[in-house]
Motif scaffolding. Structure first.
Motif, PDB file in Angstrom:
ATOM      1  N   VAL A   4     -69.481  19.078 -22.374  1.00 27.74           N
ATOM      2  CA  VAL A   4     -69.257  18.298 -23.590  1.00 27.74           C
ATOM      3  C   VAL A   4     -67.838  17.757 -23.471  1.00 27.74           C
ATOM      4  N   ARG A   5     -67.683  16.449 -23.667  1.00 27.64           N
ATOM      5  CA  ARG A   5     -66.393  15.784 -23.411  1.00 27.64           C
ATOM      6  C   ARG A   5     -66.129  14.745 -24.487  1.00 27.64           C
ATOM      7  N   ILE A   6     -64.873  14.648 -24.931  1.00 28.40           N
ATOM      8  CA  ILE A   6     -64.473  13.626 -25.901  1.00 28.40           C
ATOM      9  C   ILE A   6     -63.361  12.784 -25.303  1.00 28.40           C
ATOM     10  N   ILE A   7     -63.548  11.454 -25.391  1.00 28.78           N
ATOM     11  CA  ILE A   7     -62.527  10.505 -24.939  1.00 28.78           C
ATOM     12  C   ILE A   7     -62.285   9.491 -26.050  1.00 28.78           C
ATOM     13  N   PRO A   8     -61.087   8.904 -26.081  1.00 25.29           N
ATOM     14  CA  PRO A   8     -60.872   7.784 -27.009  1.00 25.29           C
ATOM     15  C   PRO A   8     -61.714   6.591 -26.551  1.00 25.29           C
ATOM     16  N   LEU A   9     -62.236   5.837 -27.485  1.00 24.07           N
ATOM     17  CA  LEU A   9     -63.022   4.652 -27.158  1.00 24.07           C
ATOM     18  C   LEU A   9     -62.087   3.558 -26.660  1.00 24.07           C
ATOM     19  N   ARG A  10     -62.274   3.153 -25.417  1.00 18.15           N
ATOM     20  CA  ARG A  10     -61.505   2.046 -24.821  1.00 18.15           C
ATOM     21  C   ARG A  10     -62.495   1.174 -24.060  1.00 18.15           C
ATOM     22  N   LEU A  11     -62.392  -0.135 -24.246  1.00 16.85           N
ATOM     23  CA  LEU A  11     -63.260  -1.057 -23.528  1.00 16.85           C
ATOM     24  C   LEU A  11     -62.501  -1.703 -22.385  1.00 16.85           C
ATOM     25  N   ARG A  12     -63.217  -1.888 -21.291  1.00 18.84           N
ATOM     26  CA  ARG A  12     -62.642  -2.612 -20.157  1.00 18.84           C
ATOM     27  C   ARG A  12     -62.666  -4.107 -20.473  1.00 18.84           C
ATOM     28  N   LYS A  13     -62.085  -4.910 -19.591  1.00 17.09           N
ATOM     29  CA  LYS A  13     -62.065  -6.363 -19.808  1.00 17.09           C
ATOM     30  C   LYS A  13     -63.466  -6.957 -19.877  1.00 17.09           C
ATOM     31  N   ASP A  14     -64.434  -6.313 -19.193  1.00 13.00           N
ATOM     32  CA  ASP A  14     -65.808  -6.808 -19.225  1.00 13.00           C
ATOM     33  C   ASP A  14     -66.592  -6.268 -20.428  1.00 13.00           C
ATOM     34  N   LYS A  15     -65.893  -5.642 -21.372  1.00 17.25           N
ATOM     35  CA  LYS A  15     -66.442  -5.143 -22.638  1.00 17.25           C
ATOM     36  C   LYS A  15     -67.302  -3.885 -22.493  1.00 17.25           C
ATOM     37  N   LEU A  16     -67.325  -3.277 -21.330  1.00 19.99           N
ATOM     38  CA  LEU A  16     -68.023  -2.014 -21.148  1.00 19.99           C
ATOM     39  C   LEU A  16     -67.062  -0.863 -21.413  1.00 19.99           C
ATOM     40  N   LEU A  17     -67.609   0.275 -21.763  1.00 18.39           N
ATOM     41  CA  LEU A  17     -66.787   1.447 -22.042  1.00 18.39           C
ATOM     42  C   LEU A  17     -66.040   1.886 -20.794  1.00 18.39           C
ATOM     43  N   ASP A  18     -64.770   2.126 -20.956  1.00 10.59           N
ATOM     44  CA  ASP A  18     -63.953   2.658 -19.865  1.00 10.59           C
ATOM     45  C   ASP A  18     -64.071   4.178 -19.886  1.00 10.59           C
ATOM     46  N   THR A  19     -64.883   4.726 -18.999  1.00  6.95           N
ATOM     47  CA  THR A  19     -65.097   6.172 -18.961  1.00  6.95           C
ATOM     48  C   THR A  19     -64.040   6.889 -18.125  1.00  6.95           C
ATOM     49  N   ASN A  20     -63.092   6.149 -17.581  1.00  6.99           N
ATOM     50  CA  ASN A  20     -61.997   6.751 -16.816  1.00  6.99           C
ATOM     51  C   ASN A  20     -60.808   7.133 -17.687  1.00  6.99           C
ATOM     52  N   VAL A  21     -60.927   6.925 -18.985  1.00  2.00           N
ATOM     53  CA  VAL A  21     -59.880   7.321 -19.919  1.00  2.00           C
ATOM     54  C   VAL A  21     -59.818   8.849 -19.921  1.00  2.00           C
TER      55      VAL A  21
END
Length: 150
Positions: A43-60
């Motif tokens: 179970v993991r929580i990350i801040p919501l950040r979008l990449r330039k292509d509007k997809l979720l940045d899961t590397n945050v």
């Protein structure tokens, strides 16, 4: 790319993400509502950040994360500084979640599925629960997430 694992075993009968987020006092709780409960590895929580292509940045970097050496059936886990039973606290919550920030909570299933929910802590007031992409009263959440006998 953000992808949700859909489950059809519970109410409602249409596919949905079985992840719910609620506040229990000052603590955030993640609930898994599928019927029967599924084992998870993480179970993991990350801040919501979008990449330039509007997809979720899961590397945050995660702000909180627990893992399980063996797939473990859970129905709820409290976000904080302690590991749940049978789990390892990989990343402890350093402080309260920012009320105005949107976060994504991911669960990782043994089959690679990653159901998720997006939530904002300030929206979890007065017993509200984030479930199925909306904020519901606790009563409505209990009604919608209840497992029905077959």
């Amino acid at each position: 790319m953000l992808a949700a694992t859909m489950v059809t075993a519970c109410v409602p009968s249409e596919p949905y993400s079985p992840v719910a987020v609620l506040a229990d006092g000052s603590q955030v709780q993640v609930r898994l509502t599928n019927c029967p409960p599924s084992p998870v590895n993480q179970v993991r929580i990350i801040p919501l950040r979008l990449r330039k292509d509007k997809l979720l940045d899961t590397n945050v970097p995660a702000v909180w994360q627990v893992s399980f050496a063996q797939p473990t059936v859970i129905t709820a886990v409290v976000v904080g500084t302690e590991a749940p039973s049978g789990g390892t606290l990989d990343i402890a919550l350093a402080g309260p979640l920012d009320p105005a920030t949107e976060y994504v909570v991911f669960l990782r299933y043994p089959n690679g599925g990653k159901p998720y929910a997006v939530f904002k802590p300030e929206e979890l007031h007065d017993g509200r629960v984030q479930f199925e992409t909306t904020y519901l009263s606790r009563e409505e959440f209990d009604r919608r997430s209840a497992c029905k006998a077959k």
